[in-house]
Each structure stands twice: as C-alpha cells, then as structure tokens.
Design a protein around this motif. Structure first.
Motif, PDB file in Angstrom:
ATOM      1  N   ARG A 142      42.714  43.883  49.082  1.00  0.00           N
ATOM      2  CA  ARG A 142      43.132  42.504  49.370  1.00  0.00           C
ATOM      3  C   ARG A 142      44.659  42.437  49.502  1.00  0.00           C
ATOM      4  NH1 ARG A 142      40.857  37.471  48.478  1.00  0.00           N
ATOM      5  NH2 ARG A 142      38.936  38.589  49.012  1.00  0.00           N
ATOM      6  N   GLU A 171      50.028  37.736  42.440  1.00  0.00           N
ATOM      7  CA  GLU A 171      49.383  36.509  42.922  1.00  0.00           C
ATOM      8  C   GLU A 171      47.915  36.770  43.274  1.00  0.00           C
ATOM      9  OE1 GLU A 171      50.026  33.128  46.411  1.00  0.00           O
ATOM     10  OE2 GLU A 171      51.671  34.485  45.871  1.00  0.00           O
ATOM     11  N   VAL A 172      47.649  37.928  43.869  1.00  0.00           N
ATOM     12  CA  VAL A 172      46.269  38.296  44.195  1.00  0.00           C
ATOM     13  C   VAL A 172      45.430  38.391  42.922  1.00  0.00           C
ATOM     14  CG1 VAL A 172      44.776  40.138  45.087  1.00  0.00           C
ATOM     15  CG2 VAL A 172      46.834  39.486  46.346  1.00  0.00           C
ATOM     16  N   GLN A 174      45.861  36.965  40.056  1.00  0.00           N
ATOM     17  CA  GLN A 174      45.669  35.659  39.433  1.00  0.00           C
ATOM     18  C   GLN A 174      44.582  34.828  40.105  1.00  0.00           C
ATOM     19  OE1 GLN A 174      49.734  34.374  39.787  1.00  0.00           O
ATOM     20  NE2 GLN A 174      50.288  35.035  37.712  1.00  0.00           N
ATOM     21  N   ASN A 175      44.298  35.136  41.375  1.00  0.00           N
ATOM     22  CA  ASN A 175      43.355  34.307  42.134  1.00  0.00           C
ATOM     23  C   ASN A 175      42.088  35.028  42.581  1.00  0.00           C
ATOM     24  OD1 ASN A 175      44.960  31.660  42.645  1.00  0.00           O
ATOM     25  ND2 ASN A 175      46.422  33.270  43.135  1.00  0.00           N
ATOM     26  N   TYR A 176      42.006  36.334  42.337  1.00  0.00           N
ATOM     27  CA  TYR A 176      40.887  37.113  42.869  1.00  0.00           C
ATOM     28  C   TYR A 176      39.621  36.877  42.042  1.00  0.00           C
ATOM     29  CZ  TYR A 176      38.560  40.926  45.301  1.00  0.00           C
ATOM     30  OH  TYR A 176      37.714  41.658  46.086  1.00  0.00           O
ATOM     31  N   GLU A 177      38.520  36.654  42.737  1.00  0.00           N
ATOM     32  CA  GLU A 177      37.241  36.432  42.069  1.00  0.00           C
ATOM     33  C   GLU A 177      36.620  37.769  41.678  1.00  0.00           C
ATOM     34  OE1 GLU A 177      32.757  34.695  43.077  1.00  0.00           O
ATOM     35  OE2 GLU A 177      34.428  34.341  44.480  1.00  0.00           O
ATOM     36  N   GLU A 229      36.857  41.446  34.430  1.00  0.00           N
ATOM     37  CA  GLU A 229      37.316  40.059  34.301  1.00  0.00           C
ATOM     38  C   GLU A 229      38.024  39.863  32.967  1.00  0.00           C
ATOM     39  OE1 GLU A 229      38.510  36.606  34.704  1.00  0.00           O
ATOM     40  OE2 GLU A 229      37.180  37.116  36.368  1.00  0.00           O
ATOM     41  N   ARG A 232      41.754  40.901  33.014  1.00  0.00           N
ATOM     42  CA  ARG A 232      42.634  40.317  34.028  1.00  0.00           C
ATOM     43  C   ARG A 232      44.017  39.999  33.460  1.00  0.00           C
ATOM     44  NH1 ARG A 232      41.427  37.176  38.750  1.00  0.00           N
ATOM     45  NH2 ARG A 232      39.241  37.050  38.085  1.00  0.00           N
ATOM     46  N   GLU A 236      47.738  41.430  34.553  1.00  0.00           N
ATOM     47  CA  GLU A 236      48.865  40.557  34.908  1.00  0.00           C
ATOM     48  C   GLU A 236      50.108  40.949  34.115  1.00  0.00           C
ATOM     49  OE1 GLU A 236      48.030  36.397  34.554  1.00  0.00           O
ATOM     50  OE2 GLU A 236      46.150  36.539  35.663  1.00  0.00           O
TER      51      GLU A 236
END
Length: 300
Positions: A142, A171-172, A174-177, A229, A232, A236
């Motif tokens: 991604r 940023e990826v 923080q937002n990746y499912e 998950e 995560r 970060e």
C-alpha cells in the motif's frame, strides 16, 4: 588482470556516480572493465570471459541483475557479484555490510570471500516470481501505491525520500484495515488478523526499516514477520522512533521457516520493490532456494 563488467544504473539514488567516474576508479585499481547501462538493450549479454560482475545501483538494479542471472542455465558460468551501492535504500548492500564510496570499496576486490545469497521463490502468483528482499502483504505494498502517486513531491536526495516514505507509511499504518491471513510455516499454522505479513530474506525492507534483525540471506531460511491488529500501536511507535532518528530496539513476531504457505484476504501484495496485480486473493507457496547468488565480501 581480472576482467569485469560494470552493470550501471545511471539514474539510481542521487545520481552522484557517473559512468566516467566509476570506470576511472575501477581501471585505476588494475581491473579491465567493460560497461553496460541497465537502461539499454543487451546489457545482460554477459561475456563468458568476465571474472565478476559489478552492480552499481540500488536494490532494484541488484534485482534486475539477479533476474538475468536466474534465466541462465545452471551449467553456464555463474558470475560472482561485486556491489557498489548508490540507490535510495540499499537494503541488500546493508544486509551484506557493504557501504561507502566506490573509491573505498573497489581496492578491496583484490582480496575477497564469496558470500552465498539465497533467493525466495513464490508459486501461485505469475510465473518465475522470486525475491531477494521480501515478499509480503498489507502496509508495504500500500505504501508503494501511495508513493507512486506522489513521487514528484518527496524531495531529491535519498535522505529526503527515505524520510518521506517513513512518514507516509506511518499514515498508512494508522488507517490500514487489518485482514484475515492464514500462514502455514513448515507445517505449523499461524492465523490471525494482520496489517502486515512479510516473508523476508534480509533484515530490512522499504525505507531502511529493520524488521527481522536476525535474518541472514545465506542461511537457507526465510524470516516471516507478522504485525497483528493488536501490534498496530507498537508498529506506529517503531516508525515514529525511526522518523526521529532514534535507536530504540523493537522486535516483532517472527517465525523462521524453509517453506511457507500464505492466504491473505486482500490484494495488496509485493515482491521486493514491485507491486503485484492480482484479481482476487490466492494461496501462495514460498520456498527458499539456497546459494543462488554469490556476492564478493571484503574485510576492511
């Protein structure tokens, strides 16, 4: 006098090493050298009398050379590889502990040892797919997609590009499912919801991020690194630490294996610096091919 062939990517990294400069340094050290730009046709038509190949470029250039060598029959002459890293990340050179200016590296080619380098082969996604660095899913492919779109706005120097890539990756993350993934490593299953699964051959990938600190590209094993998950926030923190040039050590869930099967419920997939286009999720099988390449390593 040893005969060499210089495989040069004139556009790699900061474009600081010209054909003229490199040939001058190589020949000054007493090596006979022919030149081939990897941007031109016929660069991979290697002369059999060549004693070793010199790769001047980044990770992508090393991969192109490896791909050309992989097409050769095993009965044909196999060339040792000397590396002059001048890409952006240089993850492969870092794994081999090769760094510095060409004028400091080249004199040591008179006395060297050969370092075996394994290759990972992937079955299930296209034909003859292999990797030197890593094959993986999730946040890194991604990141590649995002970076392709903003390529003209991330700075000119390697340092600026690496810093921009790390910021974008944060940023990826923080937002990746997170996606369901089934992993079977040497017969043992490790399933869960992950934002990243990387089957690694070396210590670092992407913008110089060390994810598998114990990985050895010549040991006959793959290192499977998984970020779930639940991890995560830890990832970060790892990225923020690297963005700020701090050296706090991080470790992630890692499995060592020779054969790995993976089914990832998504389409974000990569092999080294190449994003792969798949129409639907597929099960892939990855195996390690030991000692496929030989790099010249010098003791400084």
């Amino acid at each position: 006098m040893k005969k060499t062939t210089l495989l040069h990517n004139p556009t790699a990294g900061d474009n600081e090493f010209s054909k003229k400069e490199l040939l001058k340094i190589i020949k000054k050290e007493g090596f006979e050298c022919t030149y081939a730009s990897v941007k031109e046709e016929g660069w991979d038509d290697f002369e059999e009398k060549t004693d070793f190949l010199i790769i001047a470029g980044g990770d992508g250039t090393v991969r192109r050379a490896a791909k050309a060598l992989m097409k050769r029959k095993r009965l044909e002459k196999q060339f040792p590889l000397a590396l002059l890293p001048h890409g952006t990340a240089n993850n492969i050179a870092t794994a081999l502990k090769i760094d510095g200016h060409p004028k400091d590296i080249i004199p040591h080619w008179h006395h060297y040892r050969l370092q075996p380098f394994d290759i990972g082969r992937v079955h299930g996604v296209g034909e003859d797919l292999f990797f030197l660095e890593a094959f993986g899913y999730g946040i890194f492919p991604r990141l590649m997609k995002v970076m392709d779109k903003i390529e003209g706005d991330i700075g000119d120097t390697a340092e600026e590009k690496l810093k921009a890539a790390r910021a974008v990756l944060l940023e990826v993350v923080q937002n990746y499912e997170a996606r369901p993934c089934t992993i079977v490593a040497d017969g043992v299953e490790h399933s869960g919801n992950y934002i990243m699964v990387e089957i690694m051959n070396i210590r670092s990938i992407g913008p110089n991020l060390v994810l598998a600190g114990e990985a050895d590209p010549g040991d006959g094993y793959l290192d499977v690194v998984m970020v779930s998950e639940n991890s995560r926030n830890k990832f970060e923190s790892f990225l923020i630490n690297r963005i700020n040039n701090e050296d706090k050590e991080f470790s992630f869930s890692t499995i060592r294996a020779r054969k790995v099967k993976v089914f990832w419920d998504g389409k974000d997939v990569h092999a080294d610096d190449e994003r792969l286009k798949i129409e639907k999720p597929v099960e892939v099988e990855i195996e390690i091919l030991p000692d496929m390449l030989q790099f010249m390593i010098t003791e400084k």
